[in-house]
Write a protein that holds these residues in place. Structure first.
Motif, PDB file in Angstrom:
ATOM      1  N   SER A  93      44.712  38.759  39.352  1.00 11.00           N
ATOM      2  CA  SER A  93      45.250  39.106  38.033  1.00 11.00           C
ATOM      3  C   SER A  93      44.075  39.449  37.131  1.00 11.00           C
ATOM      4  O   SER A  93      42.930  39.080  37.415  1.00 11.00           O
ATOM      5  N   PHE A  94      44.346  40.140  36.020  1.00 11.46           N
ATOM      6  CA  PHE A  94      43.199  40.509  35.186  1.00 11.46           C
ATOM      7  C   PHE A  94      42.515  39.297  34.550  1.00 11.46           C
ATOM      8  O   PHE A  94      41.291  39.293  34.401  1.00 11.46           O
ATOM      9  N   PRO A  95      43.237  38.211  34.166  1.00 15.54           N
ATOM     10  CA  PRO A  95      42.489  37.058  33.645  1.00 15.54           C
ATOM     11  C   PRO A  95      41.612  36.392  34.707  1.00 15.54           C
ATOM     12  O   PRO A  95      40.521  35.900  34.393  1.00 15.54           O
ATOM     13  N   ALA A  96      42.077  36.383  35.959  1.00 15.69           N
ATOM     14  CA  ALA A  96      41.241  35.835  37.028  1.00 15.69           C
ATOM     15  C   ALA A  96      39.997  36.692  37.218  1.00 15.69           C
ATOM     16  O   ALA A  96      38.895  36.181  37.463  1.00 15.69           O
ATOM     17  N   TYR A  97      40.149  38.004  37.078  1.00 16.76           N
ATOM     18  CA  TYR A  97      39.023  38.919  37.193  1.00 16.76           C
ATOM     19  C   TYR A  97      38.050  38.713  36.031  1.00 16.76           C
ATOM     20  O   TYR A  97      36.818  38.703  36.228  1.00 16.76           O
ATOM     21  N   ILE A  98      38.575  38.533  34.830  1.00 17.05           N
ATOM     22  CA  ILE A  98      37.709  38.311  33.670  1.00 17.05           C
ATOM     23  C   ILE A  98      36.924  37.015  33.838  1.00 17.05           C
ATOM     24  O   ILE A  98      35.729  36.950  33.520  1.00 17.05           O
ATOM     25  N   TYR A  99      37.584  35.974  34.347  1.00 15.04           N
ATOM     26  CA  TYR A  99      36.858  34.724  34.570  1.00 15.04           C
ATOM     27  C   TYR A  99      35.720  34.943  35.572  1.00 15.04           C
ATOM     28  O   TYR A  99      34.596  34.456  35.365  1.00 15.04           O
ATOM     29  N   ARG A 100      35.984  35.675  36.631  1.00 16.11           N
ATOM     30  CA  ARG A 100      34.931  35.933  37.624  1.00 16.11           C
ATOM     31  C   ARG A 100      33.749  36.638  36.977  1.00 16.11           C
ATOM     32  O   ARG A 100      32.589  36.353  37.299  1.00 16.11           O
ATOM     33  N   GLN A 101      34.035  37.565  36.054  1.00 15.76           N
ATOM     34  CA  GLN A 101      32.964  38.314  35.399  1.00 15.76           C
ATOM     35  C   GLN A 101      32.225  37.488  34.350  1.00 15.76           C
ATOM     36  O   GLN A 101      31.144  37.878  33.903  1.00 15.76           O
ATOM     37  N   SER A 102      32.800  36.358  33.941  1.00 15.27           N
ATOM     38  CA  SER A 102      32.198  35.580  32.849  1.00 15.27           C
ATOM     39  C   SER A 102      31.964  34.118  33.209  1.00 15.27           C
ATOM     40  O   SER A 102      31.717  33.301  32.316  1.00 15.27           O
ATOM     41  N   GLN A 103      31.995  33.778  34.483  1.00 16.61           N
ATOM     42  CA  GLN A 103      31.920  32.366  34.860  1.00 16.61           C
ATOM     43  C   GLN A 103      30.558  31.731  34.557  1.00 16.61           C
ATOM     44  O   GLN A 103      30.450  30.499  34.493  1.00 16.61           O
ATOM     45  N   GLU A 164      49.390  32.943  26.472  1.00 17.81           N
ATOM     46  CA  GLU A 164      50.144  31.986  27.279  1.00 17.81           C
ATOM     47  C   GLU A 164      51.087  32.652  28.264  1.00 17.81           C
ATOM     48  O   GLU A 164      51.756  31.959  29.056  1.00 17.81           O
ATOM     49  N   TYR A 165      51.176  33.990  28.251  1.00 20.60           N
ATOM     50  CA  TYR A 165      52.090  34.693  29.151  1.00 20.60           C
ATOM     51  C   TYR A 165      51.584  34.593  30.590  1.00 20.60           C
ATOM     52  O   TYR A 165      50.399  34.366  30.845  1.00 20.60           O
ATOM     53  N   LEU A 166      52.495  34.795  31.552  1.00 22.40           N
ATOM     54  CA  LEU A 166      52.134  34.711  32.965  1.00 22.40           C
ATOM     55  C   LEU A 166      51.088  35.766  33.327  1.00 22.40           C
ATOM     56  O   LEU A 166      51.084  36.873  32.803  1.00 22.40           O
ATOM     57  N   SER A 167      50.222  35.435  34.283  1.00 21.73           N
ATOM     58  CA  SER A 167      49.100  36.313  34.626  1.00 21.73           C
ATOM     59  C   SER A 167      49.531  37.552  35.386  1.00 21.73           C
ATOM     60  O   SER A 167      49.035  38.647  35.143  1.00 21.73           O
ATOM     61  N   SER A 168      50.447  37.409  36.333  1.00 19.93           N
ATOM     62  CA  SER A 168      50.935  38.547  37.110  1.00 19.93           C
ATOM     63  C   SER A 168      52.160  38.122  37.891  1.00 19.93           C
ATOM     64  O   SER A 168      52.535  36.934  37.901  1.00 19.93           O
ATOM     65  N   ALA A 169      52.770  39.079  38.581  1.00 20.65           N
ATOM     66  CA  ALA A 169      53.953  38.766  39.392  1.00 20.65           C
ATOM     67  C   ALA A 169      53.619  37.790  40.513  1.00 20.65           C
ATOM     68  O   ALA A 169      54.476  37.023  40.956  1.00 20.65           O
ATOM     69  N   LEU A 170      52.368  37.808  40.966  1.00 21.71           N
ATOM     70  CA  LEU A 170      51.943  36.900  42.027  1.00 21.71           C
ATOM     71  C   LEU A 170      51.384  35.595  41.498  1.00 21.71           C
ATOM     72  O   LEU A 170      51.260  34.618  42.246  1.00 21.71           O
ATOM     73  N   ASP A 171      51.036  35.578  40.231  1.00 17.34           N
ATOM     74  CA  ASP A 171      50.319  34.441  39.652  1.00 17.34           C
ATOM     75  C   ASP A 171      51.013  33.970  38.376  1.00 17.34           C
ATOM     76  O   ASP A 171      50.810  34.543  37.307  1.00 17.34           O
ATOM     77  N   PRO A 172      51.851  32.919  38.468  1.00 18.02           N
ATOM     78  CA  PRO A 172      52.582  32.444  37.299  1.00 18.02           C
ATOM     79  C   PRO A 172      51.749  31.595  36.343  1.00 18.02           C
ATOM     80  O   PRO A 172      52.270  31.059  35.367  1.00 18.02           O
TER      81      PRO A 172
END
Length: 455
Positions: A93-103, A164-172
């Motif tokens: 999901s894009f928030p997971a990607y952003i975390y990877r880029q900013s961890q 607070e919205y869900l991250s993606s269809a695969l990631d609630p």
């Protein structure tokens, strides 16, 4: 060979900026979407990232793709997503990607049902004025910044608007939980997103998870004026004991001759924005900036020039006896706050408030009662909804009277034809009047700015 990234839903407000950022970093970028609107379309075209055709096509997905970034509006049966799963590709999901880029950065995450965009923008403005090096993710354009996303290798910290919205269809997972904040802000809670949180208690629980997700020796900054926030943050035994808790209240202010003045120990300070909700946003931003080493005088000096984020009480027309504002307000708490703010700032002017019901929650009859009295302080209240949008969302249409009952305004004027609404508004005498246009949608594609250019 450069890494290849494919964006499913590349036209999204965040997704297209992430695609452009990846392109600038030398990645091979491709993407798809079933609809791409401005300004995403032009931005993608400028960087030669605009898909050759709209729609989904499984043949775009091949084994040489290293990562799929899945937009929040792509469904589980999306053929490109299905093909990526068949090939065993990495899907983020894009928030997971952003975390990877900013961890490896210090992460400041600003959350809440309302106020998070403006609070994030205020922090960004102050840090820019003080020449901090930082990245950001914000939900609207902010004056002085290019785009709504910046991800660099060099910046030691990132300021993130946490949704607070869900991250993606695969990631609630709620998006804000991916970011693992060092400094977290919780500004206010008012039930929203009924399509994914059909019960208010479930919605509130997501913010409880946010408060409890503070990292070791992290900081939790919270609005003690909000009873739900106070309950979650003040005496929650599940929050780490080493978390530093900082409570704040709306910043004291006065209104004098239609100007807002902050009451400070440095004296009264005039700022170019207004509304009690913005004084709450300012107090949150001030607490964040203090944790980052910004002095009070530096903070207040920056606030003198803060013009707000786009679509947040944005001025379309300004004359001596009238203002026309465009505002993103759509949820009940946001509508009430914006109406109250304009009326308090200009008590001697008539206020016409015009609201478009556009989101799934606002168009759901179960949610309507939450709008009770939200337009109360307007002298004239107008409401617009598009029956075709209701049909697309498989929701029943409204009768005018049930909307009047829900808003508790018998004089509420209801429109279902955008041309009729425009004609009505254009004929209004705006002498000594403010007009407030509130929507998270597109008003049926009309351009209010163009309509009032010659007002």
């Amino acid at each position: 060979m450069s890494k290849r990234i494919h964006f499913i839903g590349i036209g999204g407000s965040v997704m297209h900026h992430l695609a452009i950022d990846a392109h600038h970093k030398g990645f091979e970028v491709s993407g798809s979407d079933d609809a791409i609107y401005e300004p995403s379309r032009s931005a993608l075209a400028t960087h030669q990232l605009l898909p050759a055709s709209l729609g989904w096509d499984a043949s775009r997905i091949s084994s040489d793709i290293e990562t799929i970034i899945l937009g929040m509006h792509a469904r589980l049966d999306n053929p490109e997503l299905v093909r990526a799963q068949e090939l065993g590709l990495e899907i983020l999901s894009f928030p997971a990607y952003i975390y990877r880029q900013s961890q490896n950065k210090e992460r400041i995450v600003i959350a809440g049902s309302h106020g998070k965009t403006t609070t994030t923008a205020m922090v960004m403005h102050v840090l820019q004025q003080q020449h901090y090096q930082f990245d950001y993710l914000v939900g609207a354009y902010v004056e002085g910044f290019e785009g709504t996303v910046s991800l660099t290798e060099e910046a030691p910290l990132i300021v993130i608007e946490g949704d607070e919205y869900l991250s993606s269809a695969l990631d609630p997972t709620p998006k804000f939980l991916h970011y693992q904040h060092h400094i977290g802000v919780l500004n206010g809670i008012a039930w929203d997103h009924i399509n994914v949180y059909p019960e208010e208690a479930t919605y509130i629980a997501q913010f409880r998870k946010f408060a409890e997700a503070s990292v070791k020796a992290g900081t939790l900054i919270y609005n003690e004026d909000d009873p739900k926030v106070r309950e979650i943050c003040a005496d929650n035994a599940a929050i780490r004991e080493d978390t530093i808790k900082i409570a704040y209240k709306a910043h004291p202010f006065n209104i004098r001759e239609n100007k807002t003045l902050l009451k400070t120990h440095l004296g009264d300070i005039e700022v170019p924005f207004f509304g009690e909700h913005n004084m709450t946003n300012l107090a949150a931003a001030k607490a964040v900036c203090a944790r980052l080493g910004v002095s009070e005088s530096q903070f207040y000096d920056a606030m003198r020039s803060f013009r707000g984020a786009s679509l947040r009480l944005e001025v379309l027309l300004e004359k001596d006896d009238r203002h026309i504002y465009r505002d993103f307000a759509h949820a009940p708490s946001k509508v009430a706050a914006s109406v109250q703010a304009v009326k308090a700032q200009y008590p001697n002017r008539r206020l016409i408030a015009c609201l478009e019901l556009h989101t799934f929650s606002s168009l759901d009859k179960r949610f309507l009662e939450n709008y009770r009295h939200s337009l109360k302080q307007a002298d004239k209240a107008l409401l617009y909804f598009n029956p075709q949008v209701l049909a697309q969302k498989n929701l029943p249409t409204f009768e005018s009277q049930e909307l009047r009952d829900a808003f508790q305004r018998e004089d509420l004027l209801v429109f279902t034809d955008i041309a009729e609404l425009v004609s009505f508004v254009a004929k209004e005498d705006l002498k000594h009047t403010n007009l407030l246009l509130m929507s998270s949608g597109k008003w049926g594609g009309i351009d209010w700015q163009e309509i009032f250019n010659h007002a």
